[in-house]
Design a protein around this motif. Sequence first.
Motif, PDB file in Angstrom:
ATOM      1  N   LYS A   1       4.674 108.366 -19.340  1.00 36.44           N
ATOM      2  CA  LYS A   1       3.323 108.725 -18.893  1.00 36.44           C
ATOM      3  C   LYS A   1       2.313 108.289 -19.936  1.00 36.44           C
ATOM      4  O   LYS A   1       2.523 108.436 -21.122  1.00 36.44           O
ATOM      5  CB  LYS A   1       3.246 110.238 -18.685  1.00 36.44           C
ATOM      6  CG  LYS A   1       1.892 110.687 -18.140  1.00 36.44           C
ATOM      7  CD  LYS A   1       1.888 112.192 -17.917  1.00 36.44           C
ATOM      8  CE  LYS A   1       0.545 112.657 -17.403  1.00 36.44           C
ATOM      9  NZ  LYS A   1       0.515 114.096 -17.175  1.00 36.44           N
ATOM     10  N   ARG A   2       1.195 107.724 -19.472  1.00 38.29           N
ATOM     11  CA  ARG A   2       0.177 107.240 -20.396  1.00 38.29           C
ATOM     12  C   ARG A   2      -0.627 108.403 -20.953  1.00 38.29           C
ATOM     13  O   ARG A   2      -1.042 109.291 -20.232  1.00 38.29           O
ATOM     14  CB  ARG A   2      -0.756 106.274 -19.655  1.00 38.29           C
ATOM     15  CG  ARG A   2      -1.797 105.659 -20.547  1.00 38.29           C
ATOM     16  CD  ARG A   2      -2.536 104.604 -19.769  1.00 38.29           C
ATOM     17  NE  ARG A   2      -3.646 104.102 -20.558  1.00 38.29           N
ATOM     18  CZ  ARG A   2      -4.393 103.103 -20.191  1.00 38.29           C
ATOM     19  NH1 ARG A   2      -4.150 102.472 -19.068  1.00 38.29           N
ATOM     20  NH2 ARG A   2      -5.404 102.695 -20.926  1.00 38.29           N
TER      21      ARG A   2
ATOM     22  N   ALA B   1      -4.429 104.384 -11.651  1.00 39.28           N
ATOM     23  CA  ALA B   1      -4.406 103.066 -11.005  1.00 39.28           C
ATOM     24  C   ALA B   1      -5.813 102.494 -10.851  1.00 39.28           C
ATOM     25  O   ALA B   1      -6.073 101.331 -11.205  1.00 39.28           O
ATOM     26  CB  ALA B   1      -3.715 103.157  -9.652  1.00 39.28           C
TER      27      ALA B   1
ATOM     28  N   THR C   1      -7.465 101.662 -14.204  1.00 38.73           N
ATOM     29  CA  THR C   1      -6.908 100.460 -14.819  1.00 38.73           C
ATOM     30  C   THR C   1      -7.401  99.199 -14.126  1.00 38.73           C
ATOM     31  O   THR C   1      -7.675  98.190 -14.773  1.00 38.73           O
ATOM     32  CB  THR C   1      -5.367 100.506 -14.774  1.00 38.73           C
ATOM     33  OG1 THR C   1      -4.910 101.642 -15.516  1.00 38.73           O
ATOM     34  CG2 THR C   1      -4.754  99.243 -15.374  1.00 38.73           C
TER      35      THR C   1
ATOM     36  N   ALA D   1      -2.579  95.201 -15.931  1.00 39.60           N
ATOM     37  CA  ALA D   1      -1.703  96.211 -15.336  1.00 39.60           C
ATOM     38  C   ALA D   1      -0.297  96.103 -15.914  1.00 39.60           C
ATOM     39  O   ALA D   1       0.341  97.121 -16.237  1.00 39.60           O
ATOM     40  CB  ALA D   1      -1.668  96.050 -13.815  1.00 39.60           C
ATOM     41  N   ALA D   2       0.210  94.864 -16.072  1.00 38.24           N
ATOM     42  CA  ALA D   2       1.541  94.671 -16.666  1.00 38.24           C
ATOM     43  C   ALA D   2       1.559  95.135 -18.113  1.00 38.24           C
ATOM     44  O   ALA D   2       2.529  95.755 -18.573  1.00 38.24           O
ATOM     45  CB  ALA D   2       1.936  93.196 -16.572  1.00 38.24           C
TER      46      ALA D   2
ATOM     47  N   ASP E   1      -0.338  97.497 -19.505  1.00 34.62           N
ATOM     48  CA  ASP E   1      -0.351  98.957 -19.546  1.00 34.62           C
ATOM     49  C   ASP E   1       0.979  99.546 -19.076  1.00 34.62           C
ATOM     50  O   ASP E   1       1.436 100.567 -19.599  1.00 34.62           O
ATOM     51  CB  ASP E   1      -1.494  99.488 -18.674  1.00 34.62           C
ATOM     52  CG  ASP E   1      -2.861  99.231 -19.286  1.00 34.62           C
ATOM     53  OD1 ASP E   1      -2.904  98.800 -20.465  1.00 34.62           O
ATOM     54  OD2 ASP E   1      -3.877  99.438 -18.602  1.00 34.62           O
ATOM     55  N   LEU E   2       1.600  98.886 -18.064  1.00 32.87           N
ATOM     56  CA  LEU E   2       2.889  99.367 -17.580  1.00 32.87           C
ATOM     57  C   LEU E   2       3.959  99.217 -18.648  1.00 32.87           C
ATOM     58  O   LEU E   2       4.752 100.142 -18.885  1.00 32.87           O
ATOM     59  CB  LEU E   2       3.293  98.584 -16.320  1.00 32.87           C
ATOM     60  CG  LEU E   2       4.471  99.129 -15.524  1.00 32.87           C
ATOM     61  CD1 LEU E   2       4.193 100.538 -15.007  1.00 32.87           C
ATOM     62  CD2 LEU E   2       4.802  98.204 -14.358  1.00 32.87           C
TER      63      LEU E   2
ATOM     64  N   GLU F   1       3.390  99.107 -21.784  1.00 33.09           N
ATOM     65  CA  GLU F   1       3.029 100.060 -22.849  1.00 33.09           C
ATOM     66  C   GLU F   1       3.655 101.424 -22.585  1.00 33.09           C
ATOM     67  O   GLU F   1       4.107 102.114 -23.508  1.00 33.09           O
ATOM     68  CB  GLU F   1       1.511 100.182 -22.917  1.00 33.09           C
ATOM     69  CG  GLU F   1       0.990 101.103 -23.998  1.00 33.09           C
ATOM     70  CD  GLU F   1       1.173 100.555 -25.396  1.00 33.09           C
ATOM     71  OE1 GLU F   1       1.485 101.353 -26.294  1.00 33.09           O
ATOM     72  OE2 GLU F   1       1.027  99.335 -25.579  1.00 33.09           O
ATOM     73  N   SER F   2       3.694 101.830 -21.314  1.00 30.24           N
ATOM     74  CA  SER F   2       4.258 103.141 -20.980  1.00 30.24           C
ATOM     75  C   SER F   2       5.777 103.096 -20.882  1.00 30.24           C
ATOM     76  O   SER F   2       6.442 104.105 -21.113  1.00 30.24           O
ATOM     77  CB  SER F   2       3.669 103.650 -19.663  1.00 30.24           C
ATOM     78  OG  SER F   2       4.019 102.795 -18.589  1.00 30.24           O
ATOM     79  N   TRP F   3       6.340 101.926 -20.528  1.00 27.22           N
ATOM     80  CA  TRP F   3       7.795 101.828 -20.358  1.00 27.22           C
ATOM     81  C   TRP F   3       8.543 101.624 -21.669  1.00 27.22           C
ATOM     82  O   TRP F   3       9.602 102.202 -21.878  1.00 27.22           O
ATOM     83  CB  TRP F   3       8.119 100.648 -19.423  1.00 27.22           C
ATOM     84  CG  TRP F   3       8.001 100.992 -17.977  1.00 27.22           C
ATOM     85  CD1 TRP F   3       7.637 102.188 -17.427  1.00 27.22           C
ATOM     86  CD2 TRP F   3       8.231 100.111 -16.865  1.00 27.22           C
ATOM     87  NE1 TRP F   3       7.617 102.114 -16.062  1.00 27.22           N
ATOM     88  CE2 TRP F   3       7.983 100.847 -15.679  1.00 27.22           C
ATOM     89  CE3 TRP F   3       8.619  98.782 -16.756  1.00 27.22           C
ATOM     90  CZ2 TRP F   3       8.117 100.286 -14.408  1.00 27.22           C
ATOM     91  CZ3 TRP F   3       8.743  98.223 -15.496  1.00 27.22           C
ATOM     92  CH2 TRP F   3       8.506  98.966 -14.339  1.00 27.22           C
TER      93      TRP F   3
ATOM     94  N   LYS G   1       5.545  93.086 -24.596  1.00 29.07           N
ATOM     95  CA  LYS G   1       4.446  93.477 -23.716  1.00 29.07           C
ATOM     96  C   LYS G   1       3.518  92.303 -23.441  1.00 29.07           C
ATOM     97  O   LYS G   1       3.110  92.071 -22.292  1.00 29.07           O
ATOM     98  CB  LYS G   1       3.674  94.623 -24.382  1.00 29.07           C
ATOM     99  CG  LYS G   1       2.406  95.057 -23.673  1.00 29.07           C
ATOM    100  CD  LYS G   1       1.699  96.145 -24.475  1.00 29.07           C
ATOM    101  CE  LYS G   1       1.114  95.616 -25.762  1.00 29.07           C
ATOM    102  NZ  LYS G   1       0.321  96.639 -26.489  1.00 29.07           N
TER     103      LYS G   1
END
Length: 300
Positions: free
Chosen positions: A1-2, A113, A116, A193-194, A196-197, A199-201, A221
Amino acid sequence: KRHDAVAPRGSRRSEGPGAIQGMAVVTADPLPYFAASAVSAFVSFPFWRLATIGQSGYQLHASSAWGRLWEAAKPPWRGAFVVVTGTTWARATIFFGSDEGTRWLRRQGWGAASATALPPVLLSAYVQIANQPFVRSSIMLQGDPQVRFASTARLPNIAVLQHLWRTRGAGSWFLGAGVGITRTVPKYVAAIAAKDLMESWLPQPSSANVQGAATLRSATKSVVAGTVGAVLTNPLDVLQNEMFKTEERVGACLKRLCKEEGARWLFRGCRQNIVASALPIAATIFLTDTFAGWRAASRG
């Protein structure tokens, strides 16, 4: 979770009335964004030129891949100053503005969403319109026989724009602007978006090897974000460059490409574009993290 309360390296925290209760307002430092964009734009110019020539159907004479890269990289660097400076301010504006815009929207209660996606949509559309005349003139300088005269001009981009003004009117400066926006907006939205995704993963660096793990995490990333944006929008790059070359409108150009090349045009110059587009985006993201870390360390 961000977690929006966690500041990136090099950011500044300040408490303010716009903060979510219990969160600090995060203000990013713009200098690393602009420095990273400038370095990546300068280094990637030969790859941009190689991809532009390939997508536009202009000819390079070398037979090997390395020979074509050298042919694209060696002088004369037509339009290089305009490409590098234009790309620098545009990419820095998109990434810095998107990071700041996302944080601001999240503090106003927007969902993850939409917060972002909205800033890069608006900013990438704005910079595409602002840069469009210089995008067109720079692409034409890479091999369009209509403007060979401009290669010896002191200000070649201005010479091309003056030629277009005299022969086709000022509206020709913005030919393909709609395609350019359609190309640029999803490229940066997908890349951000990729980013940030990922970054959270991706797992946070452990205390055992913080520096090395942080570098690897940032590189992973960055590469994923840059590649996603480049692959998705390659057909639109080809379409826009063809329009510049032939003066056709979108529908006529699309119809001709499909008739002459079938589906092959969708992938024309794709390998070069992955390098030319993914490399600078990935480098900008990675170098922004790196420069922000150095700047934070220098402040103690």
